[in-house]
Scaffold this active site. Structure first.
Site, short mmCIF file in Angstrom:
data_model
loop_
_atom_site.label_atom_id
_atom_site.label_comp_id
_atom_site.label_asym_id
_atom_site.label_seq_id
_atom_site.Cartn_x
_atom_site.Cartn_y
_atom_site.Cartn_z
N ASP A 139 -27.68 -15.58 -1.95
CA ASP A 139 -26.51 -14.83 -2.41
C ASP A 139 -26.91 -13.36 -2.49
O ASP A 139 -28.06 -13.03 -2.81
CB ASP A 139 -26.05 -15.33 -3.79
CG ASP A 139 -24.60 -14.97 -4.08
OD1 ASP A 139 -23.75 -15.87 -4.06
OD2 ASP A 139 -24.31 -13.78 -4.32
N VAL A 168 -18.37 -23.28 -5.30
CA VAL A 168 -18.58 -24.26 -4.23
C VAL A 168 -20.05 -24.36 -3.86
O VAL A 168 -20.63 -25.44 -3.81
CB VAL A 168 -17.74 -23.89 -2.99
CG1 VAL A 168 -18.07 -24.81 -1.82
CG2 VAL A 168 -16.26 -23.94 -3.32
N CYS A 205 -7.50 -21.86 -4.48
CA CYS A 205 -7.06 -22.75 -3.40
C CYS A 205 -5.54 -22.80 -3.26
O CYS A 205 -4.99 -22.25 -2.32
CB CYS A 205 -7.60 -24.18 -3.64
SG CYS A 205 -9.36 -24.36 -3.26
N ARG A 217 -10.08 -16.75 -11.51
CA ARG A 217 -9.63 -16.22 -10.23
C ARG A 217 -8.14 -16.47 -10.02
O ARG A 217 -7.68 -17.59 -10.13
CB ARG A 217 -10.42 -16.84 -9.08
CG ARG A 217 -11.86 -16.35 -8.99
CD ARG A 217 -12.61 -17.09 -7.90
NE ARG A 217 -12.77 -18.50 -8.22
CZ ARG A 217 -13.31 -19.39 -7.38
NH1 ARG A 217 -13.72 -19.02 -6.18
NH2 ARG A 217 -13.44 -20.65 -7.75
N THR A 225 -12.62 -21.56 3.19
CA THR A 225 -11.28 -21.85 3.68
C THR A 225 -10.83 -20.76 4.65
O THR A 225 -10.86 -19.57 4.31
CB THR A 225 -10.28 -21.93 2.52
OG1 THR A 225 -10.70 -22.98 1.64
CG2 THR A 225 -8.87 -22.21 3.01
#
Length: 437
Positions: free
Chosen positions: A39, A21, A264, A335, A124
């Site tokens: 990061d 993302v 997701c 993932r 999220t």
């Protein structure tokens, strides 16, 4: 001064978390304003500095040509007037939301934030996290007051790994903030990189909930098709043929059965389930859908063994090749991949298992599966082929192409085609024992 004006006058925009993302987002903003990409993973940053995009979302050329400043130094965040947090929010082994990364990112931001900054979360989360969890952490670390000295916002990410059509500029962007002035700022800033339009949600909680429900809705629809598929196997009805017939109706939804993994659809419903239960409501449909979808890998593995027995194969030490290890087609993202579970379930039957995926770096595979990885050119003398992912490298195989992968005397040739890539009749006419969801 409005935040966009600050950016145009030289202040920086920062993106915290440079994964699937954050990286495309930071690269897009870097074309418009001075942008910092932060990061904590130095190895990842070193890869980007070499001009390599391992996610394949933006591409190596975009990374090589960017003006984005890659850094692991949190002091650099002090230069930012607008900070976007895009770190992972997975679930624990018990399917409970894991906010470790987003809390850690909030602490780092709080330690370096300057007055007047807007912090926008894309990770999220369940409704209330931005306002009740993240903002207080920033306040504690900075000594500043949310709403007075800094503002928070929420804009759910909608990145679809591997999708070359629905990209950041072409997906409507939901934005929300703690007040109208901040909402205007956030909308203006995202308009720099989003062409599809901005939707202004009335509250942070509405925007947080919207992300959960858009994925929970897909989870429910896929779960229904998975349940339909399992029922039709008991009825000896071809699910793919039923779907073709059903889809002739104008309002068919065009969902298909399959494995639900990734960051997701396989995760977000648990955030919804968790917060609903904390609020006093038990979510029956969402919870049941998770149960159905999480059981599909085991169903595929057991069905593979059953088809092998039907073919008079001695399962113990039979040579099985599993094609596809990512959570979806044409991307390197593993993932929450259900292909891993299929592999592990097959290994419990003591088959001689090989794993193939042209999109995956074998060094990134789990330790217990890495030794089973081979290249596509080395697939030969197999008894059974299992296609778990519809990569473009696999979808064009003809019956004669597939035959090359088997033992020369293997009849019938067992093939498990999870996504229904191949035509049942063509393969059965060519001597295959075919199974699909």
């Amino acid at each position: 001064m409005k935040t966009l004006e600050k950016l145009k006058n030289g202040k920086a925009l920062a993106v915290v978390g440079l994964g699937y993302v954050g990286l495309p987002l930071a690269l897009a903003f870097a074309k418009k304003v001075r942008t910092i990409g932060f990061d904590i993973n130095e190895e990842k940053l070193a890869t980007y500095r070499r001009g390599i995009d391992p996610t394949k979302e933006a591409g190596d050329q975009a990374v090589q040509e960017t003006t984005l400043h890659f850094t692991a130094d949190p002091e650099d965040l002090a230069e930012a007037a607008f900070i976007i947090v895009a770190v992972p929010t997975p679930v624990t082994d018990d399917d409970v939301p894991d906010l470790t990364a987003v809390k850690s990112a909030s602490r780092i931001v709080g330690q370096h934030i300057r007055p007047g900054t807007i912090v926008c979360y894309e990770s999220t989360v369940y409704p209330g996290v931005t306002r009740k969890v993240c903002a207080p952490i920033i306040e504690k670390e900075s000594g500043l007051v949310c709403g007075k000295d800094f503002k928070v916002a929420y804009s759910p990410e909608r990145i679809n790994p591997g999708d070359k059509v629905h990209r950041l500029p072409t997906i409507c962007k939901i934005v929300s903030a703690t007040d109208d002035a901040s909402l205007d700022d956030v909308a203006e800033i995202y308009s720099l990189v989003v062409d599809a339009g901005i939707y202004r949600a009335p509250t942070l909680e509405v925007a947080e909930a919207a992300k959960l429900i858009e994925n929970a809705q897909r989870d429910v629809n896929i779960a229904f098709m998975n349940e339909v598929s399992r029922a039709f196997h008991h009825m000896n009805i071809d699910t793919q043929e039923v779907i073709k017939a059903m889809n002739t109706k104008w309002n068919a939804l065009h969902f298909t059965p399959g494995l639900v993994g990734g960051h997701c659809i396989g995760v977000d419903p648990y955030y919804f389930i968790y917060e609903a239960r904390r609020s006093g409501y038990v979510t029956h449909i969402a919870a049941a859908s998770r149960l159905v979808n999480d059981g599909m890998a085991a169903f595929v593995a057991s069905s593979t063994i059953r088809e092998m027995i039907r073919a008079d194969l001695r399962v113990h030490h039979s040579r099985v090749c599993l094609f596809g290890l990512t959570f979806k087609e044409n991307c390197p993202d593993t993932r929450n991949s259900k292909a891993f579970q299929i592999a592990r379930d097959l290994l419990t039957y003591e088959v001689d298992l090989s794993l193939v995926d042209p999109w995956v770096d074998p060094e990134k595979l789990p330790d217990d599966l890495r030794a089973h990885f081979i290249s596509l050119k080395d697939v030969r003398d197999m008894d059974t082929l299992v296609f778990a992912v519809q990569h473009r490298q696999f979808s064009g195989f003809s019956p004669s192409d597939l035959t090359v992968f088997y033992r020369k005397d293997r009849a019938p040739k067992v093939i498990v085609d999870v996504k229904g890539m191949y035509g049942r009749k063509e393969l059965e006419d060519s001597g295959f024992l075919y199974w699909s969801l």
